[in-house]
Design an enzyme around this catalytic site. Sequence first.
Site, PDB file in Angstrom:
ATOM      1  N   GLU A   1      14.728  -0.839 -10.400  1.00  0.00           N
ATOM      2  CA  GLU A   1      14.285  -1.369 -11.078  1.00  0.00           C
ATOM      3  C   GLU A   1      15.005  -2.416 -12.529  1.00  0.00           C
ATOM      4  O   GLU A   1      14.119  -1.751 -13.472  1.00  0.00           O
ATOM      5  CB  GLU A   1      12.467  -1.319 -10.997  1.00  0.00           C
TER       6      GLU A   1
ATOM      7  N   LYS B   1       4.256   0.403 -22.585  1.00  0.00           N
ATOM      8  CA  LYS B   1       4.079   1.508 -21.350  1.00  0.00           C
ATOM      9  C   LYS B   1       6.087   1.641 -20.891  1.00  0.00           C
ATOM     10  O   LYS B   1       6.714   2.713 -20.725  1.00  0.00           O
ATOM     11  CB  LYS B   1       4.030   0.788 -20.022  1.00  0.00           C
TER      12      LYS B   1
ATOM     13  N   THR C   1       0.942  -1.131   0.137  1.00  0.00           N
ATOM     14  CA  THR C   1       0.468   0.041  -0.476  1.00  0.00           C
ATOM     15  C   THR C   1       1.346   1.611  -0.003  1.00  0.00           C
ATOM     16  O   THR C   1       0.949   2.067   1.292  1.00  0.00           O
ATOM     17  CB  THR C   1      -0.828  -0.332   1.219  1.00  0.00           C
ATOM     18  N   GLY C   2       1.349   1.755  -0.806  1.00  0.00           N
ATOM     19  CA  GLY C   2       2.223   2.561  -1.338  1.00  0.00           C
ATOM     20  C   GLY C   2       1.035   3.974  -2.007  1.00  0.00           C
ATOM     21  O   GLY C   2       0.337   3.936  -1.889  1.00  0.00           O
ATOM     22  N   ALA C   3       2.326   4.522  -3.098  1.00  0.00           N
ATOM     23  CA  ALA C   3       1.060   5.646  -3.442  1.00  0.00           C
ATOM     24  C   ALA C   3       0.037   4.717  -5.089  1.00  0.00           C
ATOM     25  O   ALA C   3      -0.930   5.078  -4.322  1.00  0.00           O
ATOM     26  CB  ALA C   3       2.169   6.096  -4.352  1.00  0.00           C
TER      27      ALA C   3
END
Lengths: 303, 303
Positions: free
Chosen positions: A268, A186, A8-10
């Site tokens: 990442e 993306k 539960t981040g941004a």
Amino acid sequence: MKFAIVGTGAIGGFYGAMLANAGEEVHFLLNSDYAAVKEEGLHLISEVFSDIHLDKVNAFQQSADMPVCDVILVCLKTTSNESLLPSLVKPLLHDKSVIILIQNGLGVEADVAAMFPGVGVAGATALISVNKVGPGQMHHLDYGDIEIGNHNIQDTGIIDQVVAAFDKTGLIAKKAPDLNTLRWKKLVWNITFNGMSVLLNTTANKLLADKATYELSKAIMHEVINGANACGAQLPETMVYDMLQFTIAMRPYAPSMKLDFDNKRPLELKYIYENPVEMAKAAGYYMSKVDMLLRQLLFLSKY
Amino acid sequence: MKFAIVGTGAIGGFYGAMLANAGEEVHFLLNSDYAAVKEEGLHLISEVFSDIHLDKVNAFQQSADMPVCDVILVCLKTTSNESLLPSLVKPLLHDKSVIILIQNGLGVEADVAAMFPGVGVAGATALISVNKVGPGQMHHLDYGDIEIGNHNIQDTGIIDQVVAAFDKTGLIAKKAPDLNTLRWKKLVWNITFNGMSVLLNTTANKLLADKATYELSKAIMHEVINGANACGAQLPETMVYDMLQFTIAMRPYAPSMKLDFDNKRPLELKYIYENPVEMAKAAGYYMSKVDMLLRQLLFLSKY
């Protein structure tokens, strides 16, 4: 449908709050923000939508305490997948649960599917500008559309149900016909602007305001499109123009890799750079500039 | 033979002191170090040769005060050529003077020859590690060999005489059969390590100690060799191996562009990057990674 938000981040906070606010049953797995969210709820301040304040949140500190869910939305950074996902996700699964990865990069679904044999996995790309500004507090600047592409879910009706749940929130949600194309699309943005913003310590809009890096950004985008299409994606060259216009128009927003770098978190690189370079190469196309970016980032991330 | 040293920095100070110490008549043009050198002379501390202390130096603050010379050794950064060379060099010329540019990059002789119609110009590459450590004080770490290639000198006997003068100093000096090949040979190193050391804030030996940037350095070197040969140079692919070994073995030494960047001086991008990229492109070979380095450096040098 029961949703679990793993991370539960941004991003996880935003989509989980939107779903819960629209009436879905959402269970949030939290780490450092657990106590604050348990006491004070989740708060989403949006420049686009009405603000959301969820006072009673299904907040958990351990997934062992959570109920099994139908849809597991994984919103962690991919850098945590290998070490965390097996233990975090396993307790949440029932026979027909599916895992949807709202993550960046290429090849992540295959790696996660290998961790959970027999479990259906899909991938989602989120076009969104959102920051976490405090424990359980998100600031949403712009966008929010989400597209979901199937990796190996047998009964894809559940993807339609998830799309319908997202639609109820007011966000535009779509089922993508091809996950490979979705992921590469993306990446055209992420490969170009994530790495360059780290290397040159800047933002996407500044890169596009300078002639030398405007042309370089374009060249990198074209290279990624060529790599994508060599790998069987269907990306038109014209998307470069659209993406440049979109980026010039967007509110200044630090790419996630820049935030990770500035906060000394792991980058990442595997899914955003290494896999795309290797997969395109295996398909016969060498992304020369992307490979260079990768190697520069590998060096920088160590020192 | 009378020599003029235009630009008595680390390189100009080193070669001028070596020539003067070997008995040549050398006249030094100095800027900020003039007073110190006039009073205290030139001092070269060398890890390789005997130290040199020149107590009486033909030091000048303006070239108008200098005698005309047979050989003008230009040792300024190329970034000063356009603004400074016409006024600095003109007073030093007699009918048969030649200008030898101990500078980096490609295309610099043609630009300087255009400034001085009728004057013979040659280019020299110096393989040397030397730093200025104080006014008129040089610290020589290693190497010193010099190669001179003709651009448009009619009577090339003077190049042989200059080579002979350098030979007397104990340095290895050579007349290169082809200036184009000579310039590109040096660029294989300079293009690779100057830009990367600036971008990644590091040194050549650290770039080669890391697997990702070791491979990237090799790839850039190969690209420059391909560009060079497209432009008619004769560089063997095997020089990559030799240059890697040489760089790994050399004492840590910051490439000149790194020093310029750290000291907020202009970078020699035109002759080290822009001209090589353009000339190779015009000859049909696109140096993709070098072009990317150039654009990254153009961005960095502005902000």
